[in-house]
Design a protein around this motif. Structure first.
Motif, short mmCIF file in Angstrom:
data_model
loop_
_atom_site.label_atom_id
_atom_site.label_comp_id
_atom_site.label_asym_id
_atom_site.label_seq_id
_atom_site.Cartn_x
_atom_site.Cartn_y
_atom_site.Cartn_z
N GLU A 37 0.36 -1.06 -0.35
CA GLU A 37 0.17 0.33 0.02
C GLU A 37 1.27 1.05 0.41
N ALA A 38 1.95 1.28 1.01
CA ALA A 38 3.01 2.26 0.90
C ALA A 38 3.07 2.67 -0.07
N MET A 39 4.20 0.84 -1.36
CA MET A 39 4.51 1.48 -2.31
C MET A 39 3.97 2.14 -3.86
N ARG A 40 2.36 1.61 -3.49
CA ARG A 40 1.38 2.31 -4.30
C ARG A 40 1.40 3.72 -3.66
N GLY A 233 3.61 9.36 -25.25
CA GLY A 233 3.38 10.17 -24.80
C GLY A 233 4.07 11.17 -24.15
N ILE A 234 3.30 12.69 -24.04
CA ILE A 234 4.16 13.23 -22.96
C ILE A 234 3.44 13.01 -21.94
N GLU A 235 3.53 12.54 -21.44
CA GLU A 235 2.69 11.63 -20.06
C GLU A 235 3.76 11.24 -19.36
N LYS A 236 4.14 9.96 -19.73
CA LYS A 236 5.55 8.49 -19.82
C LYS A 236 6.43 9.50 -19.26
N VAL A 237 6.69 11.13 -18.62
CA VAL A 237 8.20 11.21 -18.28
C VAL A 237 8.00 11.15 -16.31
N VAL A 238 8.94 10.57 -15.97
CA VAL A 238 9.36 10.26 -14.72
C VAL A 238 10.42 11.04 -14.47
N PRO A 239 10.46 12.38 -13.15
CA PRO A 239 12.13 13.15 -12.89
C PRO A 239 13.51 12.45 -13.13
N THR A 240 13.37 11.16 -11.91
CA THR A 240 14.37 10.66 -12.35
C THR A 240 14.93 9.00 -12.44
N LEU A 241 15.81 8.70 -11.71
CA LEU A 241 16.17 7.19 -12.10
C LEU A 241 15.48 6.57 -11.27
N ARG A 242 15.50 6.88 -10.16
CA ARG A 242 15.33 5.92 -8.65
C ARG A 242 13.45 6.07 -8.80
N ASP A 243 12.80 7.07 -9.14
CA ASP A 243 11.41 7.05 -10.15
C ASP A 243 11.18 6.20 -10.77
N ALA A 244 11.94 5.96 -12.04
CA ALA A 244 11.76 4.63 -12.63
C ALA A 244 11.83 3.83 -12.28
N ALA A 245 12.97 3.17 -11.78
CA ALA A 245 12.77 1.63 -10.55
C ALA A 245 11.81 2.04 -10.06
N HIS A 246 11.29 2.08 -8.99
CA HIS A 246 10.41 2.36 -8.20
C HIS A 246 8.60 1.42 -9.46
N LEU A 247 9.00 2.76 -10.18
CA LEU A 247 7.42 2.56 -11.47
C LEU A 247 7.35 1.15 -12.10
N LEU A 248 9.01 0.89 -12.25
CA LEU A 248 9.14 -0.49 -12.79
C LEU A 248 8.84 -1.82 -12.15
N MET A 250 6.33 -2.25 -9.64
CA MET A 250 5.03 -1.38 -9.10
C MET A 250 4.54 -2.37 -11.29
N LEU A 251 5.44 -1.80 -12.52
CA LEU A 251 4.59 -2.29 -12.91
C LEU A 251 5.15 -3.95 -13.51
N ALA A 252 5.33 -4.80 -13.33
CA ALA A 252 5.97 -5.99 -13.59
C ALA A 252 5.11 -6.28 -12.33
N ARG A 253 5.11 -6.67 -11.25
CA ARG A 253 4.25 -7.21 -10.22
C ARG A 253 3.12 -6.70 -11.15
N ASP A 367 -9.03 0.31 -7.21
CA ASP A 367 -8.37 -0.49 -5.88
C ASP A 367 -7.36 -1.38 -5.99
N VAL A 368 -7.15 -1.77 -7.47
CA VAL A 368 -6.35 -2.77 -8.13
C VAL A 368 -5.10 -1.98 -8.89
N CYS A 369 -5.21 -0.34 -9.02
CA CYS A 369 -5.03 0.70 -9.43
C CYS A 369 -2.80 0.51 -8.82
N PRO A 370 -2.01 0.54 -9.25
CA PRO A 370 -0.93 0.37 -8.51
C PRO A 370 -0.25 2.16 -8.67
N VAL A 371 -1.03 2.31 -9.42
CA VAL A 371 0.19 3.99 -9.07
C VAL A 371 -1.48 5.43 -8.73
#
Lengths: 458, 160
Positions: A37-40, A233-248, A250-253, A367-371
């Motif tokens: 839940e904290a990860m979401r 899409g222009i919305e795919k940008v994230v600020p940092t590599l750390r952000d990308a690592a976290h979202l990756l 969430m995406l895989a799981r 409820d299921v949405c990882p973001v």
């Protein structure tokens, strides 16, 4: 509203099995993380921060990418994006291109535009390859042919490729490997999407389980020049590599129940850098940043959350409507709950405006949405918008008006329900509810109204 | 065995990636064998029979980091072949050292910050997590759809 063709019974059972299997794997991957839940919440906050200052992050991405030799293009519309790709292909002088899976290219109908320009796009994700051979749009965000049986896939390959029929998934996969390997070795233009863009490093992040995404961005053709174009899409940008690592994570799981997708690639420029000649990789890397209505979503506070989507497909997997209707029923590139929101936000048509109504608003998607996108409330807002903008068909407006009159006057209601029993026998009801009733009957109206029964009992 | 190594090996096991001893690798090097120029691959350089990873049956390659959390192998593009050598052949052997182990992806970014900096970046950073796979046909798991059907990992004897 446009009628939605529904799924046949046997296909519905097969789909429920497949989606259920994916959900079960996801549940295991989530259970492994007590802090899920904290990860979401963190994922939500990362995406919210990215959208709050979207254009700053995009500028930063563009500067960093340019410093690495990536050429950045901006496309305001679907047509601009297609033209951009076609011009790159023409300059390169190619008549075919290998493609990895990308929903944005589906959104802008890139394949159609390329074919019209005499350039053959070859889908290389196994599911997309089968869908392209069959001539179908993708059925699901992450599983394009989840609705087909192995027999049906076998028939498509036998007919379209002229190979002996088999329904063995392993053999079918090896047939595709052989055909597509030739295409990879021959291609000089590779088209991919992007899962994320990293502002601080100018990286294009691409995940692929099959490895076709790596083929398309590496281009193993020994003869150059080789060009890789990422469309996103222009919305795919994230600020940092750390952000990308976290979202990756969430995406895989969330999409496949994995800890990480098989191949996660950070593309940062063409090969042959100052540090020395690299033996493989593209000679040019382009990225096309597509708007196509996203700025509009960003401006609407109740729709901007939809831009947080990382395209895991979990909301489709869990949605009771998707389970019964299937992906093609939405008649839109983006299907399932988040797809309904995106479609209605991007396309101002009666057809797209109808999609947020095709929901029970049960909230399983949110409820299921990882973001943590509040998907069903976005749909509720879009129902409002559809009414305010007059995107609800006239017959429906009249039907509701009539209903309201009846509900406000008891005598009128009683007279109406008695009259309906005379004017609307089952055969007429069935006709009114076409094509929904093409495979089933509406239940007939009861012989007596509730009020009549109540009186008799008393 | 360090905790990181234990976790890494456990993850590889779950991904269907065997961890073999250098001596056990010998028997796997059949057909056309490509060996990358990574220093850790030196012991097998003499076994190379193929200079082009596109045509190889087996590729032996080094790597830049090992991620315990996910069982991933990280490779930065370099003058040494890292992309095709982990992508083209049906069997890919990755040789890594225990010293390359880190807990998670974020630490790889920290370690290679200099090679991720705009203007001086490596063209490509790839995390390989298990063999190439698909579940597109009736959710049946099939390996080797485009990339390696089998991935094998070897810990270099000198610790990398």
């Amino acid at each position: 509203m446009m009628p939605m063709p529904v799924l046949e019974e046997k296909r519905r059972a097969a789909l429920a099995r497949a989606l259920g299997q994916t959900l079960q794997k996801r549940a295991q991957a989530v259970a492994e993380m007590p802090e899920w839940e904290a990860m979401r919440q963190r994922a939500h906050d990362i995406r919210a921060g990215a959208m709050d200052r979207l254009f700053e992050h995009l500028d930063a991405f563009e500067r960093a990418a340019a410093a690495n030799g990536i050429r950045v293009h901006h496309a305001a519309t679907a047509e601009d994006a297609c033209q951009c790709v076609i011009q790159i292909a023409r300059r390169l002088g190619v008549t075919r291109a290998v493609k990895s899976k990308s929903m944005v290219t589906e959104e802008i109908h890139l394949n159609h535009a390329m074919e019209a320009a005499g350039i053959r796009p070859i889908e290389t994700d196994l599911g997309e390859f089968i869908a392209q051979l069959k001539g179908d749009p993708p059925f699901h965000l992450t599983a394009p042919v989840v609705h087909l049986t192995r027999d049906e896939v076998g028939k498509v390959l036998a007919v379209k490729l002229g190979v002996p029929f088999t329904n063995d998934p392993a053999k079918l996969t090896m047939i595709a490997r052989e055909v597509l390997r030739r295409e990879f070795l021959d291609a000089r233009l590779g088209i991919s999407g992007a899962n994320f863009l990293v502002a601080e490093t100018g990286s294009i992040v691409l995940v692929t389980n099959e490895g076709n995404g790596r083929m398309v961005t590496t281009l193993p053709n020994p003869q150059g020049p080789r060009v890789n174009v990422a469309i996103t899409g222009i919305e795919k940008v994230v600020p940092t590599l750390r952000d990308a690592a976290h979202l990756l994570r969430m995406l895989a799981r969330s999409s496949a129940g994995a800890r990480l997708t098989a191949y996660t690639t950070f593309i940062q420029g063409p090969r042959a850098r100052s540090s020395g000649e690299e033996p493989s990789g593209p000679d040019e890397v382009h990225v096309v940043l597509v708007d196509n209505g996203r700025r509009g979503m960003l401006r609407d506070a109740r729709l901007r959350e939809a831009l947080f989507c990382i395209r895991c497909g979990a909301c489709s997997n869990i949605c009771p409507v998707y389970h019964r209707a299937g992906g093609h029923a939405y008649q839109s590139v983006y299907n399932g709950p988040i797809g309904a929101v995106w479609s209605a936000a991007l396309w101002d048509t009666e057809q797209a405006a109808a999609l947020p109504f095709a929901s029970s608003l049960c909230g399983a998607c949110a409820d299921v949405c990882p973001v943590k996108i509040d998907i069903h409330h976005a749909m509720l807002w879009q129902r409002n918008l559809a009414t305010l903008r007059g995107r609800v068909p006239a017959w429906q407006r009249w039907a509701w008006r009539l209903w309201r009159m009846g509900m406000e006057r008891a005598a009128l209601y009683r007279a109406g329900s008695r009259l309906a029993r005379v004017l609307l026998p089952q055969v007429v009801l069935n006709r009114l509810a076409r094509p929904w009733t093409s495979k089933r009957d509406l239940p007939p109206l009861a012989a007596k109204t509730f009020h009549e029964l109540w009186k008799e009992e008393a | 065995m360090s905790e990181l190594r234990r976790q890494f090996e456990e993850r590889l096991g779950q991904l269907g990636v065997p961890v073999v001893l250098p001596a056990e690798l010998e028997a796997m090097l059949t057909g056309k064998v490509f060996v990358s120029e990574h220093a850790v691959c030196k012991p097998w350089a003499a076994r190379a029979t193929c200079a082009d990873p596109r045509e190889a049956d087996v590729t032996v390659t080094g790597c830049d980091a090992l991620v315990a959390e996910t069982g991933s192998v990280a490779l930065l593009s370099a003058p040494v072949e890292t992309r095709l050598s982990t992508l083209m052949a049906p069997l890919n052997v990755v040789v890594g050292g225990e010293r390359q182990l880190v807990a998670d992806m974020e630490l790889v970014f920290e370690q290679f910050a200099g090679r991720l900096r705009p203007g001086a970046a490596a063209a490509c950073l790839t995390f390989v997590t298990g063999p190439s796979r698909t579940t597109d046909i009736e959710k049946t798991l099939i390996f080797g759809v485009h990339g390696p059907k089998k991935l094998v990992f070897v810990f270099a004897e000198d610790g990398g």
